[in-house]
Design a protein around this motif. Sequence first.
Motif, PDB file in Angstrom:
ATOM      1  N   ILE A   1       0.877  -1.166   0.000  1.00  0.00           N
ATOM      2  CA  ILE A   1       0.000   0.000   0.000  1.00  0.00           C
ATOM      3  C   ILE A   1       0.912   1.213   0.000  1.00  0.00           C
ATOM      4  O   ILE A   1       1.714   1.381   0.919  1.00  0.00           O
ATOM      5  N   ALA A   2       0.819   2.027  -1.027  1.00  0.00           N
ATOM      6  CA  ALA A   2       1.653   3.234  -1.155  1.00  0.00           C
ATOM      7  C   ALA A   2       3.134   2.902  -0.953  1.00  0.00           C
ATOM      8  O   ALA A   2       3.839   3.567  -0.210  1.00  0.00           O
ATOM      9  N   ASP A   3       3.590   1.855  -1.628  1.00  0.00           N
ATOM     10  CA  ASP A   3       4.981   1.386  -1.571  1.00  0.00           C
ATOM     11  C   ASP A   3       5.400   0.854  -0.201  1.00  0.00           C
ATOM     12  O   ASP A   3       6.590   0.668   0.047  1.00  0.00           O
ATOM     13  N   HIS A   4       4.461   0.603   0.694  1.00  0.00           N
ATOM     14  CA  HIS A   4       4.769  -0.003   1.994  1.00  0.00           C
ATOM     15  C   HIS A   4       4.306  -1.461   1.957  1.00  0.00           C
ATOM     16  O   HIS A   4       3.110  -1.722   1.781  1.00  0.00           O
ATOM     17  N   PRO A   5       5.232  -2.418   2.128  1.00  0.00           N
ATOM     18  CA  PRO A   5       4.845  -3.835   2.084  1.00  0.00           C
ATOM     19  C   PRO A   5       3.821  -4.166   3.174  1.00  0.00           C
ATOM     20  O   PRO A   5       3.955  -3.745   4.324  1.00  0.00           O
ATOM     21  N   ILE A   6       2.808  -4.944   2.805  1.00  0.00           N
ATOM     22  CA  ILE A   6       1.748  -5.317   3.744  1.00  0.00           C
ATOM     23  C   ILE A   6       2.216  -6.416   4.701  1.00  0.00           C
ATOM     24  O   ILE A   6       1.900  -6.380   5.887  1.00  0.00           O
ATOM     25  N   HIS A   7       2.969  -7.382   4.194  1.00  0.00           N
ATOM     26  CA  HIS A   7       3.377  -8.532   5.010  1.00  0.00           C
ATOM     27  C   HIS A   7       4.025  -8.124   6.338  1.00  0.00           C
ATOM     28  O   HIS A   7       3.588  -8.584   7.393  1.00  0.00           O
TER      29      HIS A   7
ATOM     30  N   GLY B   1      -2.538 -14.645  11.018  1.00  0.00           N
ATOM     31  CA  GLY B   1      -1.522 -15.476  10.359  1.00  0.00           C
ATOM     32  C   GLY B   1      -1.908 -15.781   8.924  1.00  0.00           C
ATOM     33  O   GLY B   1      -1.063 -15.777   8.028  1.00  0.00           O
ATOM     34  N   THR B   2      -3.191 -16.017   8.702  1.00  0.00           N
ATOM     35  CA  THR B   2      -3.670 -16.264   7.340  1.00  0.00           C
ATOM     36  C   THR B   2      -3.526 -15.015   6.476  1.00  0.00           C
ATOM     37  O   THR B   2      -3.066 -15.091   5.332  1.00  0.00           O
ATOM     38  N   LEU B   3      -3.890 -13.858   7.031  1.00  0.00           N
ATOM     39  CA  LEU B   3      -3.726 -12.608   6.280  1.00  0.00           C
ATOM     40  C   LEU B   3      -2.248 -12.348   5.966  1.00  0.00           C
ATOM     41  O   LEU B   3      -1.900 -11.967   4.831  1.00  0.00           O
ATOM     42  N   ALA B   4      -1.371 -12.529   6.959  1.00  0.00           N
ATOM     43  CA  ALA B   4       0.069 -12.332   6.735  1.00  0.00           C
ATOM     44  C   ALA B   4       0.588 -13.333   5.710  1.00  0.00           C
ATOM     45  O   ALA B   4       1.411 -12.987   4.849  1.00  0.00           O
ATOM     46  N   ALA B   5       0.089 -14.575   5.790  1.00  0.00           N
ATOM     47  CA  ALA B   5       0.522 -15.600   4.835  1.00  0.00           C
ATOM     48  C   ALA B   5       0.097 -15.249   3.410  1.00  0.00           C
ATOM     49  O   ALA B   5       0.872 -15.441   2.470  1.00  0.00           O
ATOM     50  N   LEU B   6      -1.114 -14.726   3.260  1.00  0.00           N
ATOM     51  CA  LEU B   6      -1.568 -14.342   1.921  1.00  0.00           C
ATOM     52  C   LEU B   6      -0.721 -13.209   1.350  1.00  0.00           C
ATOM     53  O   LEU B   6      -0.348 -13.236   0.173  1.00  0.00           O
ATOM     54  N   ALA B   7      -0.411 -12.220   2.189  1.00  0.00           N
ATOM     55  CA  ALA B   7       0.447 -11.117   1.724  1.00  0.00           C
ATOM     56  C   ALA B   7       1.846 -11.635   1.404  1.00  0.00           C
ATOM     57  O   ALA B   7       2.439 -11.265   0.377  1.00  0.00           O
ATOM     58  N   GLY B   8       2.392 -12.488   2.264  1.00  0.00           N
ATOM     59  CA  GLY B   8       3.720 -13.052   2.026  1.00  0.00           C
ATOM     60  C   GLY B   8       3.751 -13.934   0.793  1.00  0.00           C
ATOM     61  O   GLY B   8       4.709 -13.895   0.010  1.00  0.00           O
ATOM     62  N   LEU B   9       2.698 -14.722   0.600  1.00  0.00           N
ATOM     63  CA  LEU B   9       2.627 -15.584  -0.581  1.00  0.00           C
ATOM     64  C   LEU B   9       2.540 -14.752  -1.855  1.00  0.00           C
ATOM     65  O   LEU B   9       3.154 -15.096  -2.869  1.00  0.00           O
TER      66      LEU B   9
END
Length: 154
Positions: free
Chosen positions: A11-17, A61-69
Amino acid sequence: MEGNPRSTAHIADHPIHPMLIPFPVVFVVSTLFCDLAFWRSGSPFWPQAALWLLGGALVFGTLAALAGLTDFLGEKRIRALSDAWQHFIGNAIAIVLTLVNFYLRYQNGDPAVLPEGLLLSLIVVGIFLFTGWKGWEMVYRHRVGVADEETRLR
């Protein structure tokens, strides 16, 4: 030169993960503390609190995993890093073990805490120590998600 490996989920060049990962980590570590408090006191408050914390860990954890994936699949230079694979596989194992921990406690109540729940909490905290180390290796050594000079100047 291509610059640093970029996060594709941002989001605005800031990684979500990296914005999401503190939540499941804190929830799982707090679950471990609740398990230890239950072991010491026997109070039924602690397993109930731990169950809610595990639920939160699974959601975030699921949200972080989706962003990381999304980052992992969206940038071939990230997939080329052995640290990224270790981070990815370790966190996948941690989420599955957290799900098992939640299920056992949900099905069996307080008796599921000792020793199985406590042991699962301890294992997942250990996995998070390892995968956190690997995540920071990707940031500090491989500069994954770190803004390039021209991006910082905008």
